[in-house]
Structure formats: structure tokens, C-alpha cells
Design a protein around this motif. Structure first.
Motif, PDB file in Angstrom:
ATOM      1  N   TYR A  54       0.910  -1.213   0.091  1.00  0.00           N
ATOM      2  CA  TYR A  54       0.246   0.061  -0.061  1.00  0.00           C
ATOM      3  C   TYR A  54       1.082   1.279   0.033  1.00  0.00           C
TER       4      TYR A  54
ATOM      5  N   THR B 114       1.185   3.929  -3.031  1.00  0.00           N
ATOM      6  CA  THR B 114       0.892   5.315  -2.789  1.00  0.00           C
ATOM      7  C   THR B 114       2.240   6.223  -2.982  1.00  0.00           C
TER       8      THR B 114
ATOM      9  N   SER C 150      -3.450  12.882   1.410  1.00  0.00           N
ATOM     10  CA  SER C 150      -4.426  12.330   2.066  1.00  0.00           C
ATOM     11  C   SER C 150      -5.883  12.475   1.388  1.00  0.00           C
TER      12      SER C 150
ATOM     13  N   VAL D 231      -6.706  10.143  -1.353  1.00  0.00           N
ATOM     14  CA  VAL D 231      -6.989   9.068  -0.583  1.00  0.00           C
ATOM     15  C   VAL D 231      -8.275   9.091  -0.243  1.00  0.00           C
TER      16      VAL D 231
ATOM     17  N   SER E  98     -11.093  12.653  -7.528  1.00  0.00           N
ATOM     18  CA  SER E  98      -9.505  12.904  -7.139  1.00  0.00           C
ATOM     19  C   SER E  98      -8.820  13.705  -8.241  1.00  0.00           C
TER      20      SER E  98
ATOM     21  N   THR F 204      -3.442   7.949  -6.870  1.00  0.00           N
ATOM     22  CA  THR F 204      -3.500   7.881  -5.438  1.00  0.00           C
ATOM     23  C   THR F 204      -4.797   7.400  -5.333  1.00  0.00           C
TER      24      THR F 204
ATOM     25  N   SER G  31      -5.347   4.115  -4.185  1.00  0.00           N
ATOM     26  CA  SER G  31      -5.122   3.605  -2.912  1.00  0.00           C
ATOM     27  C   SER G  31      -6.081   3.954  -2.046  1.00  0.00           C
ATOM     28  N   GLY G  32      -7.021   4.855  -2.428  1.00  0.00           N
ATOM     29  CA  GLY G  32      -8.183   5.218  -1.653  1.00  0.00           C
ATOM     30  C   GLY G  32      -9.417   3.957  -1.920  1.00  0.00           C
TER      31      GLY G  32
ATOM     32  N   PHE H  65      -8.035   1.386   0.285  1.00  0.00           N
ATOM     33  CA  PHE H  65      -8.324   1.573   1.510  1.00  0.00           C
ATOM     34  C   PHE H  65      -9.816   1.343   2.154  1.00  0.00           C
TER      35      PHE H  65
ATOM     36  N   LEU I  87       2.430   8.883   4.075  1.00  0.00           N
ATOM     37  CA  LEU I  87       2.386   8.461   2.811  1.00  0.00           C
ATOM     38  C   LEU I  87       3.755   8.903   2.282  1.00  0.00           C
TER      39      LEU I  87
END
Lengths: 289, 242, 337
Positions: free
Chosen positions: C48, C52, C71, C74, C103, C232, C235-236, C239, C260
Motif C-alpha cells: 500500500y 501510494t 490524504s 486517498v 480525485s 493515488t 489507494s483510496g 483503503f 504516505l
């Protein structure tokens, strides 16, 4: 909404804002001279707050008295940090300095967590709940005292930079690094001294702040962010700007807490920050780069 | 011969201080023009207006009949102007070859072909054996040559050189002069150069323009200009390496 | 075309480097067969952060634009994909497209404002923090995703892996992340070896000189932000579906952003392998410290992070370019020209 309430809250925000201003002043002074953004600033604030908690808990020293040794202690901490840790980073890129201070911040937050645990701590001085009537307005006594002290300290610092030899030498360093080296100023020592001064400001602000709010180790990053917001709004490196920024943020917090939700208070501060960054990046009272 | 670059009456003031005042000059296609003058005469400001760093307060800059004044520096590069900086600006962490490749990629989007071109340019400036060195580790004369190589790699129609000979030894200067003369004669590259090293100015320029206090005080044949009393006067007290 | 691509990606890469990369990849592929669930969860964390970190590296390492607010991307992507799944039963594999778009839209907005108004350096970094914080407080009051109360995905015991809906056992997430990390690695290599990579590095090193060479710095910085925020976003999505609960206070927190970026900085900013190495070093360091201190009976909250911070400071002080550049020299893996 009754007008008295609004006015009272405004006054409260203004007074708290002056203490914020003193905290941010430390950051501003450091950046203005050393050109390093102290990403551990809020964490140093919490260290000072815990210092006041300990002094009060162990020896019943009033935080406003403990403020003096705490500021001295923070001065020493700042001096040592600059001389030993940060000085080798002066000519390194910004992200490198940032990472170093972020690491320092992580250590500080968690050292406090280790020593004091995660629970909120507070002091209860006997005048904590006193208030003073000013015409139709009602002000907390502690807020009045701390705001007055914050103003006095700022004035003292201002006089120091304007009048004393060391203060002038520091301003010379800030103006022209190479020039200061050329005329034989001990720049390294002056930088450390400045970092110490900035830290002492945040130390004094921290000691006062325990009278206003509870402290937990996790407050550090939030204070760091708040100090950033204040100095950017006021103008990074400008001393009156830090005070103005502090007051503006104090007011926006108090009023947004009143008119909207208290939990949304930082949103207005940050909206203000974004607007200032976009339209006046040098800050309200900053000089144009 | 027609004029490639026409600078017509440009001025620039900084906080009330007039750095350049109604300066005009022309550079013929395939020609080499030297811009000289004492320190602070406004030469670099002139360059910066041609290269798009500053927008002139008045006047115009025309490249091959097209107005370019006030355009962004990258668009001026597209128009065909290459420049070097007086205080060199190498991409320090990149190798010399990669530095020049950034320039070469301007006209050649394929990286492999751009690399070959960049190598050819480096070779021409005698820098090929330094190709794998990070630019930050090069000596100042090497950085100056790298600066030229990078600008050349964009294949400009006119090259603006800002004191690229400063700090070079006489033999190095002669080498550089030979490179520029070769580029000019064989490829018809047009050059406008600011230079303090008179040895280079005299050897290269077909025409010289003298700037003093932001104004053009003399222009013409190099031999004639250096004997001009007004020019000699403005240089009095200056270290002119004639 | 394929051959050209192959050549471009491998040009100048020493054979040893390829061999070592291959070995690492094989090790990562078989790892789930050999490790216990605890170790697997740590490897997932490593991947992860590697992925990221690579995404962040595009913006800072390649193009020199310091974002301290990743963040934001994410969090936005996590909330978007989770909300679409919970409210409209939209599979996250499709929801990811929406997440990436959102994003990127935010990235574009921040980039546009900052680059148009000429905000750079420290100020740009603070602006990214400000936007992340602003969004965090906004989400605290965003009722559709339950505000500060947190947003939860339905969880059950999974017997089979449903990749389409990202519902399944940790090992599924592991392989998905591994694929993402490998893809990001190759993609970034492709970017770096192309015109865009050269232009980014030129901008990073000296913006004014870059512009003189005909580079539209605004456009290329925007591209960096867009690609970085889009990457990115994935990654979210991961998550949200791996942890199944989202709190604005946690996911948008500035300390998340800092977490990150530690990997790529420690590993080696701007290098391709730096973020991967950094993720391994930092995650294993953190977990190793925890295990060691736990084993010794020091279960004091905070002690792990104190050590962590000290190690971090030490690396930054003594290896200014990160661990990877000197290590690469030691291993003799430098690229030839």
C-alpha cells in the motif's frame, strides 16, 4: 440572537486570538530569520503546556508564573535544536528540512504520549471562572490577563528587534545572509538564538494556553497547522502580521462556533488561508517577495 | 539580407528606474550582432524582453515579421529563439546529456532520436566525454558550454548568448568563437551576443550595438565602434578587455 | 510498437537490476503461500505504501511539486467508491473510475489555482494541507456519508473472493496491490523515459530554464498533479474496501499525508525503486520495533513512534538522497547512458 452574546463571543475570540498570535509569532520570527518552517511548532506548544501542567500539579505554581521558566526552557530547547539539528540543513532543500522537523514532531508527540498518556489534562486555578465586566460586556479574567501578557511579550520582542544590538544583528542576518557573514556576524549563533526566541514565544503561549483549554499530546499537529494558518494569513515573517492573523483566526473560530457548528470552526480559518494564499500570498501584512 | 530579429524602441522600467530606454536593434538573417556596453547598461534586460521574461513597457520585438514581445518564454522558444543565462541555470541533478536532451526534445519527441541529437550537439561543443556527469559537478566553463548546447539543441533560428565567454581562458574563448563561427557559416545560425570579452566580440560580430544607461549610443562596424569617442567615454573607468 | 516500448523501458537498465527485480517479484508472488496472516497484513501495508508513495513521487520526485495533502485524494476516492457501493450497489471496480475522476478533478482545481497564481515551494505545500483539512472538516458534516460518525461497509466472513466487488480475503487484496504496484512501477518508468519525464525533471531542477527550452510549465505541472492524484485515488479505493470503515478525522488527517510521503523520501526521492524500498524499510522498521518492544514488555503507547521518529531523523541526516541511491551504487545497478 442577542447582540450582547455576539459581542461577548467576539471579545472572547479577540482575546484568545492574541494568545494564538503569540504562538504564531514564534513561527514567524523563526521563518523570517532562519528561513526554516518549523513543522514541530505546535508540538513545542504542547510541551510547554505539559510543563505548566506539571508545575501546577506538583508544586501548585500558577501557570502565569511558571510561564517564565517554561519560556526559558523552550528557549534552550529551540537553541539546541537549531544549533545541533537544523543548522546542517540550512542549505538543504525545503522538503528535507520539512522531513527532519516532521520526525522531530513525531518524537515529541509520542514522548508526551509515553509520559503523560492520552487523556486530557487541565489546570484549575482559583480565578479560572472569574469574569470582569467591561461596560455591557463580560470577559473571562484569564482571557483578559493572557491577552494582555501576549501583547506585552510581543511589544517586548518588537522592541528587542528594533533597539538592541543583538536584535539588529539578527535583522541583518534576515536581510542578507551573505552580507551578515561578510561583516563578521556569527550567523550560526544568531540563528540558534532566534530559534530560541521563537521557541520561547511558543513556550509562553503554551503556559498561558493551559488556562484556556485542556491539553492532550495529539494537540501538537493541530497547533502546528493553526500556527501556519495564522502566519500565512498575517504574512510569513511579519511580526504585526502574526498578531493580526491570530486575532482574525481567534475571531473566526469564535464566531463560526456561534453561528454554525463549533466543529466547523477550523473550516473558516482554512477557507481564509486558501483565499489569502491565492490572492495575497505574501499575507495581509507581509512584504511582497 | 533581410532582418530576422527586429527590436524597435523597447523600454523597461523597474520601480521608476529606466533600465532600457527606446532601444532598437536589428539582426540580419544569418548575421552575428554583438551587444556591448558597460555593466548595468541594460543589456540583460534587453535580452529578457526579447526572450519573454519581461514584457516591454513600449516598443515591439519582431521575429521574421511576427510580433513576439510579451509572449511567454516557452512560446518564444517555439517561435525560434534560443537563449543562455548569464548566471548559468543547469539542471543540476541531471547528467549533461539529459540536460541537452531536454532541449532536443523540443523538436524531437522520440527520446532515442533526441538522445542522438543531444550527443551530436555535445560533441560539437567538445563536451561529449562529460555526458554522464551530473551538471552540478561540472566546472563553470563546462556549465557555460552546456548552457549553449542546451539552447542549441532546441534548433533555434536565432541564438541569444549572454556572456558565455566570461571566465574562460583565452584558448577556450577561441574555441568557443570557432564553434559559433562554424555554426553561423555552415548552418546559417543567427546570433545575438552580449559579451564583455572584446576578443570574442571583435572576432565574431559583423555588427556591434553599444548600450549605455539603457540607450543605444552607437552601432555599426566593430572596428569603427570601438574607436567611437562616445563609446570610449562610457567605458572609461570600466575594465574593457580590448 | 511493442518492441519499441520494450526497448524504451529497458534501455540502459543493467541485466543484474532486471534479475534482482525479477527475483523480488517472484518472492512477492509466492510470499502469501509462506507467511501467516499477520505477516501478510504487514506485506499488504508495505505494498500500500509502495504504491501510494510511487503515486506521490510523480508529483514531488519527478516534477518537484511538494504536496503535503495527498490524504485528500486517498480520502475522496475512498469515500466516493464506498458511497457508490453502499448507496447504489455500484461495484468498486466501476466506482474506481468515479473515484479517480473526482480525485483528479480536485487535483486539477488545486493545481490550476496554485500554478495560475504562481504559488510554489512552501506555500504550495501549505495550500495542499489547507485543502485536505478543509475537505476533512467538510466531510465531518457530510450527512450522506454519515459525517464524523464514520462510514461503514457491510462485512461478512468471505469464503470466496469477489474481485469485481472487492469483497474477499486479505490475500486477494495482496495480489491486487501487488499488481497495482508493479503496474505503477512500469508506468512511471515509461513516463520517466519519455518526453514528459525529461520535462518534469527540468521543471523540478529549474523552472525558468525549463521554460526557456520551450516547456509549457503550467501544462506539465498540471499533468503531474493529475496523474499523481489519479494514481493515488486507487489507494483510496483499496483503503475503503480493505478496512471497511472510513472516518474523516482519520483518512484526511495530515499525519496520513505525511505517512504516505515518508517512504519515497527515505527510499530515494525521484527514483523509481525508492518508494518501494522506503515502504519496505519503514513498515518493517515500525512493525519490528513494535514486536521487539512488545516482546521486551515495553507496551507503553507512543514508544514505537519515538524510535521511529529518531530513525527517520537519522536517515534524513546521514542519507540526504535516501537509501536507494547509495545502495544502488553499492549493488552496481546504475543505469548506463
Amino acid at each position: 440572537m442577542p447582540i450582547e452574546l455576539v459581542l461577548n463571543v467576539t471579545l472572547q475570540g479577540l482575546l484568545t486570538g492574541l494568545v494564538y498570535g503569540l504562538m504564531a509569532l514564534g513561527l514567524s520570527v523563526i521563518f523570517g530569520v532562519v528561513r526554516v518552517v518549523n513543522f514541530a511548532h505546535g508540538e513545542m506548544m504542547t510541551i510547554a503546556m505539559y510543563g505548566a501542567i506539571v508545575a501546577f500539579g506538583a508544586w501548585q505554581i500558577d501557570p502565569l508564573v511558571a510561564m517564565v521558566p517554561i519560556a526559558a526552557l523552550l528557549f534552550a530547547l529551540g537553541y539546541v535544536m537549531q544549533a545541533w539539528l537544523i543548522n546542517p540543513f540550512i542549505n538543504r532543500p525545503e522538503h528535507s528540512q520539512f522531513m527532519l522537523l516532521a520526525a522531530v514532531a513525531i518524537v515529541m508527540v509520542n514522548a508526551l504520549l509515553m509520559i503523560f498518556g492520552p487523556d486530557a489534562r487541565t489546570t484549575l486555578v482559583d480565578y479560572a471562572l472569574d469574569s470582569v465586566e467591561i461596560g455591557p460586556l463580560l470577559a473571562d479574567k484569564v482571557r483578559l490577563i493572557t491577552a494582555g501578557l501576549a501583547l506585552a511579550i510581543t511589544a517586548g520582542l518588537f522592541a528587542f528587534f528594533k533597539l538592541s544590538r543583538t536584535g539588529k544583528a539578527i535583522r541583518a542576518c534576515a536581510d542578507n545572509y551573505m552580507g551578515a557573514l561578510t561583516v563578521g556576524l556569527n550567523v550560526k549563533q544568531l540563528y540558534a538564538f532566534t530559534f530560541g526566541l521563537g521557541s520561547a514565544c511558543v513556550g509562553a503561549a503554551g503556559a498561558m494556553m493551559v488556562l484556556l483549554i485542556d491539553v492532550t499530546p495529539n494537540l501538537g499537529p493541530a497547533f502546528t497547522l493553526q500556527a501556519f494558518v495564522i502566519v500565512i494569513v498575517g504574512g510569513l515573517g511579519s511580526m504585526p502580521g502574526a498578531l493580526l492573523g491570530g486575532v482574525l483566526i481567534g475571531l473566526s473560530e469564535a464566531l463560526s462556533g456561534l453561528f454554525f457548528a463549533p466543529s466547523a470552526k477550523s473550516m473558516f480559518a482554512i477557507a481564509l488561508l486558501i483565499l489569502v494564499l491565492l490572492f495575497r500570498p505574501q499575507g495581509l501584512l507581509g512584504k511582497k517577495a | 539580407m533581410s532582418d530576422l530579429l527586429v527590436v524597435d524602441g523597447i523600454s523597461k522600467s523597474f520601480r521608476g528606474l529606466r533600465a532600457v530606454s527606446r532601444a532598437s536593434l536589428t539582426v540580419p538573417k544569418g548575421g552575428i550582432v554583438g551587444l556591448i556596453g558597460p555593466n548595468g547598461a541594460g543589456k540583460t534586460t534587453c535580452f529578457n524582453m526579447i526572450a519573454g521574461v519581461y514584457k516591454p513597457d513600449e516598443g515591439s520585438v519582431t521575429l521574421d515579421g511576427r510580433r513576439i514581445d510579451g509572449l511567454r518564454p516557452d512560446l518564444i522558444c517555439h517561435a525560434g529563439v534560443g537563449r543562455t543565462f548569464q548566471i548559468v541555470k543547469p539542471f543540476k541533478e541531471l547528467t549533461a546529456l539529459d540536460n541537452v536532451m531536454v532541449g532536443a526534445l523540443h523538436t524531437e519527441s522520440d527520446t532515442r532520436r533526441a538522445k542522438r541529437e543531444a550527443e551530436a550537439v555535445l560533441d560539437r561543443l567538445g563536451m561529449l566525454e562529460k555526458r554522464n556527469q551530473p551538471a552540478g559537478q561540472l566546472t563553470l566553463p563546462e556549465r557555460k558550454r552546456l548552457e549553449v548546447a542546451r539552447a542549441l539543441a532546441t534548433k533555434p533560428r536565432i541564438l541569444l548568448l549572454d556572456e558565455v565567454m566570461a571566465g574562460l581562458r583565452p584558448t577556450e574563448t577561441d574555441q568557443m568563437v570557432a564553434v559559433f563561427r562554424d555554426l553561423n557559416q555552415r548552418e546559417g545560425l543567427t546570433i545575438l551576443l552580449i559579451e564583455h570579452v572584446m576578443r570574442a566580440v571583435m572576432a565574431l560580430s559583423q555588427q556591434v550595438v553599444v548600450l549605455h544607461h539603457g540607450e543605444v549610443i552607437a552601432r555599426g562596424d566593430p572596428q569603427a565602434v570601438v574607436r567611437d569617442p562616445a563609446v570610449l567615454e562610457c567605458y572609461l573607468g570600466e575594465e574593457a578587455e580590448i | 510498437m511493442i518492441a519499441g516500448l520494450y526497448e524504451r523501458l529497458l534501455d540502459g537498465v543493467p541485466r543484474r537490476a532486471l534479475l534482482l527485480l525479477g527475483l523480488l517479484l517472484i518472492a512477492m508472488l509466492v510470499a502469501p503461500l509462506l507467511v501467516d496472516p499477520y505477516l501478510l497484513s504487514i506485506l499488504i501495508l508495505v505494498l500500500y505504501f509502495a504504491y501510494t508513495g510511487q503515486a506521490w513521487n510523480v508529483m514531488m520526485g519527478f516534477c518537484g511539486q511538494l504536496s503535503l495533502g495527498h490524504s485528500l485524494y486517498v480520502g475522496l476516492a475512498a469515500y466516493t467508491s464506498a458511497a457508490l457501493y453502499v448507496h447504489f450497489q455500484l461495484p468498486p471496480t466501476i466506482g474506481a473510475l468515479a473515484a479517480i475522476s473526482i480525485s483528479m478533478a480536485f487535483g486539477a482545481g488545486i493545481g490550476f489555482l496554485a500554478f495560475r497564481f504562481g504559488i510554489g515551494g512552501t506555500y504550495f505545500a501549505l495550500l495542499t494541507i489547507a485543502f485536505a483539512e478543509f475537505t476533512r472538516v467538510g466531510f465531518d458534516h457530510f450527512a450522506w456519508v454519515n459525517g464524523s460518525g464514520g462510514f461503514f461497509l457491510p462485512v461478512e466472513q468471505y469464503t470466496r473472493n469477489d474481485v469485481l466487488n472487492l469483497r474477499g480475503r486479505p490475500v486477494m487484496f495482496y495480489y491486487l496491490l501487488l499488481a497495482l504496484t508493479v503496474a505503477a512501477f512500469v508506468f512511471c518508468r515509461w513516463l520517466l523515459t519519455g518526453r514528459i519525464g525529461y520535462y518534469w525533471q527540468a521543471i523540478r531542477e529549474d523552472q525558468e530554464a525549463a521554460q526557456t527550452l520551450g516547456i509549457n510549465t503550467f501544462r506539465y505541472k498540471m499533468l503531474a498533479v493529475l496523474i499523481s492524484s489519479g494514481m493515488t485515488a486507487l489507494s483510496g479505493v483499496f483503503f475503503a474496501f480493505y478496512y471497511n470503515n472510513l472516518f474523516p478525522e482519520q483518512i484526511f488527517n495530515i499525519s496520513r499525508s505525511i505517512e504516505l510521503i515518508l517512504g519515497p523520501i527515505i527510499g530515494g526521492l525521484g527514483s523509481l525503486f525508492g518508494p518501494i524500498l522506503g515502504a519496505f524499510v519503514l513498515t518493517l522498521l515500525a512493525e519490528g520495533l513494535y514486536e521487539t518492544l512488545h516482546g521486551l514488555g515495553y507496551d507503553i503507547p507512543g514508544i514505537k513512534h519515538v524510535f521511529y521518529g529518531i530513525c527517520l531523523a537519522a536517515v534524513i541526516m546521514y542519507l540526504p538522497h535516501g537509501i536507494w541511491p547509495p545502495l544502488r551504487r553499492k549493488l552496481g545497478l546504475e543505469t548506463r547512458q
